[in-house]
Enzyme design. Structure first.
Site, PDB file in Angstrom:
ATOM      1  N   ASN A  15      41.252  36.139  43.443  1.00  0.00           N
ATOM      2  CA  ASN A  15      40.255  36.614  44.392  1.00  0.00           C
ATOM      3  C   ASN A  15      38.915  36.788  43.673  1.00  0.00           C
ATOM      4  OD1 ASN A  15      39.066  37.958  46.722  1.00  0.00           O
ATOM      5  ND2 ASN A  15      41.178  38.347  47.366  1.00  0.00           N
TER       6      ASN A  15
ATOM      7  N   HIS B  21      39.305  46.763  20.685  1.00  0.00           N
ATOM      8  CA  HIS B  21      38.730  47.125  19.393  1.00  0.00           C
ATOM      9  C   HIS B  21      39.785  47.797  18.525  1.00  0.00           C
ATOM     10  CE1 HIS B  21      34.795  46.000  20.786  1.00  0.00           C
ATOM     11  NE2 HIS B  21      34.985  46.727  21.876  1.00  0.00           N
TER      12      HIS B  21
ATOM     13  N   THR C 142      49.470  49.850  31.207  1.00  0.00           N
ATOM     14  CA  THR C 142      49.452  50.025  29.755  1.00  0.00           C
ATOM     15  C   THR C 142      50.759  49.603  29.099  1.00  0.00           C
ATOM     16  OG1 THR C 142      50.239  52.301  29.949  1.00  0.00           O
ATOM     17  CG2 THR C 142      47.843  51.963  29.950  1.00  0.00           C
TER      18      THR C 142
ATOM     19  N   ARG D  33      52.783  53.746  36.925  1.00  0.00           N
ATOM     20  CA  ARG D  33      54.163  54.207  36.859  1.00  0.00           C
ATOM     21  C   ARG D  33      54.929  53.634  38.040  1.00  0.00           C
ATOM     22  NH1 ARG D  33      53.870  57.969  32.955  1.00  0.00           N
ATOM     23  NH2 ARG D  33      52.137  59.392  32.864  1.00  0.00           N
TER      24      ARG D  33
END
Length: 169
Positions: A71, A101, A151, A166
């Site tokens: 999209n 980083h 994550t 979650r």
């Protein structure tokens, strides 16, 4: 994750080329410009569509399966391999990030970066504004809720949402 030194210098020409193709396609979203953009990719399957506003760093680290859809305003920071399966739906303003980083202050001062590949399985739906961080693998048929920050790996056939993402029912 692995470290790389000054990779930006080594890939400056490829990065400039990718930025140019992204910019041209965003201003003139026609079939020829779309094909040029997809030509940057390591692999691009059949019937892949990318809406205008797409951005990638290099393109040469991106592999996309058949019939996947991007999209508007999708960002792919592809210093590492970014693999996207067949029949994926990538929502507006999604960020797929393979670089970051260094966590060590001295390494950051010397401009060292981290790179970790991202893999997205088949038939995955990533909702608007989601962010997929370096090193994440998303299994087949998973759904990532809008605005989620992923994550960690996401299992096949699961649904996740939130920051950090979650499992949800």
């Amino acid at each position: 994750m692995r470290l790389f030194h000054n990779r930006e210098q080594l890939w400056a020409q490829q990065r400039q080329r990718a930025q140019k193709f992204c910019r041209v396609y965003s201003h003139e979203p026609n079939k020829q410009n779309l094909n040029q953009l997809k030509g940057l990719f390591k692999h691009c399957g059949e019937k892949v569509f990318i809406d205008p506003g797409f951005h990638c760093d290099y393109g040469s680290f991106i592999s996309v399966g058949d019939r996947s859809y991007f999209n508007i305003d999708v960002v792919c920071l592809d210093g590492g391999d970014l693999t996207i399966g067949d029949d994926c739906l990538i929502g507006p303003r999604v960020q797929l990030i393979t670089v970051g980083h260094a966590l060590n202050a001295e390494q950051r001062l010397s401009k060292e970066n981290l790179v970790a590949d991202v893999t997205i399985g088949n038939n995955v739906w990533i909702g608007a504004g989601a962010i997929i961080l370096p090193g994440v693998t998303i299994g087949d048929h998973a759904i990532i809720g809008a605005g989620s920050v992923v994550t960690r790996d996401v299992a096949s056939n699961s649904r996740v949402a939130g920051n950090p993402a979650r499992s949800i029912s």
